[in-house]
Design a protein around this motif. Structure first.
Motif, PDB file in Angstrom:
ATOM      1  N   ASP A  24       0.840  -1.203   0.000  1.00  0.00           N
ATOM      2  CA  ASP A  24       0.000   0.000   0.000  1.00  0.00           C
ATOM      3  C   ASP A  24       0.875   1.253   0.000  1.00  0.00           C
ATOM      4  N   ARG A  26       0.722   3.569   2.494  1.00  0.00           N
ATOM      5  CA  ARG A  26       0.796   4.115   3.850  1.00  0.00           C
ATOM      6  C   ARG A  26       2.250   4.284   4.297  1.00  0.00           C
ATOM      7  N   LEU A 149      -1.335  11.460  10.515  1.00  0.00           N
ATOM      8  CA  LEU A 149      -2.679  10.891  10.377  1.00  0.00           C
ATOM      9  C   LEU A 149      -3.694  11.906   9.853  1.00  0.00           C
ATOM     10  N   GLU A 152      -3.186  10.858   6.032  1.00  0.00           N
ATOM     11  CA  GLU A 152      -3.349   9.488   5.529  1.00  0.00           C
ATOM     12  C   GLU A 152      -3.136   8.473   6.654  1.00  0.00           C
ATOM     13  N   ASP A 153      -3.524   7.213   6.374  1.00  0.00           N
ATOM     14  CA  ASP A 153      -3.222   6.130   7.303  1.00  0.00           C
ATOM     15  C   ASP A 153      -1.707   5.963   7.402  1.00  0.00           C
ATOM     16  N   PRO A 184      -4.617  -2.757  14.071  1.00  0.00           N
ATOM     17  CA  PRO A 184      -4.965  -1.351  14.332  1.00  0.00           C
ATOM     18  C   PRO A 184      -4.442  -0.909  15.700  1.00  0.00           C
ATOM     19  N   ARG A 189      -5.652   7.574  16.340  1.00  0.00           N
ATOM     20  CA  ARG A 189      -6.564   7.696  15.205  1.00  0.00           C
ATOM     21  C   ARG A 189      -6.615   9.138  14.741  1.00  0.00           C
ATOM     22  N   ASN A 192     -11.028   9.855  10.227  1.00  0.00           N
ATOM     23  CA  ASN A 192     -11.196   8.821   9.198  1.00  0.00           C
ATOM     24  C   ASN A 192      -9.874   8.174   8.793  1.00  0.00           C
ATOM     25  N   LYS A 193      -8.857   8.324   9.632  1.00  0.00           N
ATOM     26  CA  LYS A 193      -7.552   7.727   9.356  1.00  0.00           C
ATOM     27  C   LYS A 193      -7.151   6.834  10.529  1.00  0.00           C
ATOM     28  N   LEU A 194      -6.387   5.786  10.217  1.00  0.00           N
ATOM     29  CA  LEU A 194      -5.984   4.831  11.251  1.00  0.00           C
ATOM     30  C   LEU A 194      -4.477   4.627  11.248  1.00  0.00           C
ATOM     31  N   ALA A 195      -3.954   4.311  12.424  1.00  0.00           N
ATOM     32  CA  ALA A 195      -2.558   3.900  12.551  1.00  0.00           C
ATOM     33  C   ALA A 195      -2.542   2.396  12.770  1.00  0.00           C
ATOM     34  N   TYR A 196      -1.685   1.710  12.034  1.00  0.00           N
ATOM     35  CA  TYR A 196      -1.545   0.261  12.169  1.00  0.00           C
ATOM     36  C   TYR A 196      -0.156  -0.043  12.727  1.00  0.00           C
TER      37      TYR A 196
END
Length: 485
Positions: A24, A26, A149, A152-153, A184, A189, A192-196
């Motif tokens: 991806d 990210r 964030l 983007e993620d 996750p 957060r 509407n974006k997430l950290a993995y």
């Protein structure tokens, strides 16, 4: 626990990392503390990127380190040197990798010394009352991640391992989702974006870590004395130097890791090597003592200051009998200590600056407390209890022999004659000087407001603090106990 390389190869790990990287767009954020685990994570990240064709290195890898502003000077020099080498090595004229390294810092008005000397917070003595980790490590790293964030993620790479401890193993397994390499993040957060979270060395043993850094390593660098070549990190620093720091620091007990969530904070640091020189959570700072025993006797003033602040921490004359908000806390019928008194904070500042002078004989550029922190403390004192507006400036000049840059612009609330009269009257009428100072400061702050609502609210709040009426409260409590009897 079996070694990772008993079953897998380094190439298989690099294949996995490559698949995650190419999957991806990210960006990666790699938490780097300078210790062995984060160094191993960065090492395999470098290796993975190096073997990728240039056109496939399509997204950045941010290498983020946290400077608490109270780091061991030896470790801090090592960390800064590594950050510089990482950036230099990643430049287009060298390896040409999309790696960007930087150090994040706590907010100056929320630094360790701003809280201790400025606000009077007592130094942490237990894991349950360790307010410093969140302020000095979690907030700065979280701020960096949250800024990314907003766009983007992101994927956060952490050098955590099951093999570190049973508690760490339990936390890792709690977060894991079977069959997935990324999980996750529990708290980070954006809109509407997430950290993995990705943990590439999660199954490494300690031996595996050193294998990647030292044995299974084709990079060489001239050793510090220049006598012979030794294994190097992918960014050109000596792996032997890192190994020796662990040995000098009294064994291999782990590092103070890059932290990005509160769930990890309770068991992080404290007993670690790459932690804060002033950490009072531990009974004995094995790291500092280990370095001193190995020849770094210049660190002795830090040990002496730590002993000083521990000895002064719980003296009744150094602590208020109420919290900063004026409330009184009782435990088993005993009133608990509140923050350091203004006088105690002045004493701590003076001793800290004296210690800084001692340390600068060996580390000329070292600041145990920097000008930004001093400015923040000065503002806190001005806003809360220093009617002279010059207490901090005077201490600084007395100890270091020079003026603070802003000292000449400071003006007292009253002239010295008036301040002397105030002291006399407070003593004569048994008026608490801290209370009087706060009333004067807030009155002065709001006196030019056309609407006096804020002034009234402030004065009422000050005069209704619980500690001022503790005698009445105690009398009522005693009467209630008598009635129950």
């Amino acid at each position: 626990m079996a070694n990772y390389f008993d079953t897998y190869t380094l190439d298989s790990l690099l294949d996995e990392m490559e698949a995650v990287y190419l999957n991806d767009k990210r960006p990666w954020i790699l938490g780097y503390s300078g210790g062995k685990d984060s160094s191993a994570t960065l090492q395999v990240t470098f290796k993975m990127l190096e073997r990728l064709p240039k056109e496939k290195r399509h997204k950045p890898v941010y290498v983020v380190s946290s400077d608490t502003l109270i780091e061991n000077p030896i470790i801090l020099d090592y960390l800064k040197n590594n950050i510089d080498k990482i950036n230099e090595c990643a430049k287009p004229e060298n390896l040409d990798l999309p790696i960007i390294a930087q150090i994040v810092y706590p907010e100056l008005n929320d630094s360790f010394w701003a809280n201790i000397i400025g606000k009077g917070y007592p130094t942490p003595k237990s894991i349950q009352y360790r307010w410093c980790t969140e302020r000095l490590k979690i907030k700065p790293s979280n701020k960096f991640i949250k800024e990314k964030l907003e766009q983007e993620d992101v994927v956060v790479l952490l050098g955590v391992r099951r093999d570190e401890s049973s508690a760490r193993k339990a936390r890792i397994e709690k977060r894991e989702i079977e069959g997935y390499l990324l999980t996750p993040h529990e708290t980070l957060r954006g809109k509407n974006k997430l950290a993995y979270v990705y943990t590439p060395i999660v199954n490494f043993s300690t031996a595996d870590v050193w294998d990647v850094l030292y044995h299974n390593n084709d990079n060489l660098v001239e050793f510090i004395e220049g006598d012979f070549p030794t294994p190097a990190t992918a960014w050109g620093t000596s792996a032997m130097e890192l190994f020796e720091m662990y040995m000098k620091g009294s064994g291999d007990s782990g590092e103070c890791p890059f932290i990005a969530d509160e769930s990890s904070a309770k068991s992080s640091c404290g007993n670690s090597r790459f932690g804060c020189w002033i950490c009072t959570v531990v009974k004995e700072d094995k790291s500092l003592n280990g370095f001193i025993e190995s020849g770094h006797t210049e660190l002795k003033p830090l040990v002496e200051f730590r002993s000083f602040i521990l000895s002064e921490r719980d003296k009744p004359e150094n602590r208020k009998k109420h919290k900063r908000n004026g409330s009184v806390v009782k435990r088993d019928g005993r009133i608990m200590f509140g923050p350091f008194t203004f006088e105690a904070r002045q004493m701590i500042l003076r001793k800290l600056l004296e210690t800084q002078l001692q340390m600068q004989e060996f580390y000329p550029d070292l600041e145990l407390i920097n000008l930004g922190e001093l400015k923040a403390i000065d503002e806190i004192w001005d806003n809360e209890e220093d009617l002279t507006s010059s207490t901090l400036s005077n201490i600084y000049k007395e100890v270091l022999g020079k003026e603070l840059p802003w000292a000449e612009y400071k003006k007292p609330v009253f002239d010295s004659k008036t301040l002397n009269i105030i002291d006399e009257k407070c003593s004569e009428y048994n008026i608490n000087s801290d209370l009087f100072s706060k009333l004067i400061i807030d009155t002065n702050k709001y006196k030019h407001f056309s609407n006096n609502t804020r002034l009234k609210t402030s004065v009422n709040k000050i005069l209704n603090q619980q500690w001022l009426h503790q005698d009445i409260v105690q009398k009522i409590e005693d009467e209630n106990i008598k009635e129950l009897d």
